[in-house]
Design a protein around this motif. Structure first.
Motif: not given
Length: 373
Positions: A101-114
């Motif tokens: 969606m190009g939002l103020t946050f991105t979303m990811a599944r762990t394990p992930s950096t940052g």
């Protein structure tokens, strides 16, 4: 899910008291194993209940809580280690819904950096649905619980439920919170007193079956994807802030199209004002011909009442795609889609501060010529 027995702990009592004081009907507040829920699947923490209470009341309906995710949080991660098989696939698809969606946050599944914050995912084998909670202290709610009994449906339905519960964690209410019967077939109002149920401009003020991923109840035919109104709501709440140009009048180099008093309320009129570089004077022209204000997400330059009569005031209003909010650049003029020969105009070609902005028959004068800066 059965109701918990015995007297709630002091913290639980405070949460319930805050919700009642904030306007949630007492019959919609459940205490289950020491946790407090509204709308059956939205857990409310102590911090969240205090934020809801402190934010003040509104009479508008639908969509988001007063508590939202801070713009400083740029990456939300989801720990899905408990998700296997079709549940794992559905979780990946749900996360992808937000990540795209190009939002103020991105979303990811762990394990992930940052990862700035991590939501923990849990499977409850005895549940057919899901549970989550509202944001607090600028962070999402820290857990989603997904029912193992959803395995009787396809991956799309599970994706839908996970996406729905993630929506609660970032601040979305049920789109039919005012009448659960719309999507559930029965049930009443989750809390039309309004605190924590703020309408997002540009989204419907009424709900219908299948019209939002945030409807209270799901169907066996869900696609798992956001609807158009879901996308509008997400971009309105969490669209990145970008600097936009001012619209300067050809009448004077220090006179700009301005939202009166910098007020982001729908229906606020526009005026001519000394150029000052504030968000009240920043406008972005979209591919659809909208002039979006930088004052608030999803606010557009609008001809009041959609009235094409000469002299009609121009205001800001929730973006809705109507002809009253579509403009075409012709030379230095901005032509309204309401009528073939209707332009954005400075009343009486006056350069006085506070001069009304209106629509008027196109005449090629400097009162109707604008340039960006």
């Amino acid at each position: 899910m059965g109701l918990g027995c015995g007297e709630p702990a002091d913290e639980t009592q405070e949460i319930v008291g805050n919700l009642v004081q904030a306007g949630f009907p007492s019959n919609d507040i459940m205490v289950v194993e020491g946790k407090v829920f509204v709308g059956r699947d939205a857990e409310v923490s102590l911090d969240a209940s205090r934020e809801l209470l402190a934010a003040g009341a509104t009479t508008e309906e639908q969509y988001r809580t007063n508590n939202v995710v801070s713009p400083s949080l740029t990456k939300i991660c989801v720990n899905g280690s408990a998700f296997t098989g079709v549940f794992s696939t559905a979780l990946d698809l749900a996360i992808q819904n937000y990540a795209e969606m190009g939002l103020t946050f991105t979303m990811a599944r762990t394990p992930s950096t940052g990862c700035g914050f991590t939501i923990n995912g849990i499977i409850d084998p005895n549940m057919n649905g899901g549970v989550a909670g509202f944001p607090a202290n600028g962070n999402p709610f820290g857990q989603i619980t997904i029912g193992g009994q959803l395995s009787q449906y396809g991956v799309d339905v599970i994706e839908h439920v996970i996406t729905h519960e993630l929506g609660h964690t970032i601040g979305f209410r049920h789109s039919d919170y005012y009448n659960r019967a719309i999507s559930c077939g029965s049930g009443g109002n989750e809390g039309d007193a309004g605190v924590g149920a703020i309408h997002i401009p540009g989204t419907p003020t009424t709900a219908s079956v299948g019209a939002s991923i945030m409807n209270s109840c799901f169907r066996a035919v869900e696609t798992g994807e956001f609807t158009d109104s879901d996308r509008t709501a997400l971009t309105a709440m969490y669209r990145p802030t970008v600097s936009a140009p001012a619209l300067v009048s050809a009448l004077a180099s220090n006179r700009c199209l301005d939202v009166k008093d910098g007020n982001a309320a729908q229906g606020t009129v526009t005026q001519l004002w000394e150029c000052n570089g504030t968000a009240a004077q920043q406008w972005s022209l979209t591919a659809q011909g909208e002039l979006r204000s930088s004052l608030a997400p999803n606010l557009c330059l609008d001809v009041a009442g959609g009235n094409p009569a000469q002299g009609t005031a121009v205001q800001i209003y929730g973006c809705n795609g109507t002809a009253a909010q579509r403009w075409t650049v012709v030379g230095g003029s901005l032509r309204s889609a309401l009528a073939p020969n209707l332009c954005l105009d400075v009343f009486n070609a006056s350069t006085a501060l506070g001069t009304k902005i209106q629509v008027w028959e196109c005449n090629g004068t400097n009162a109707q010529n604008w340039y960006t800066r």
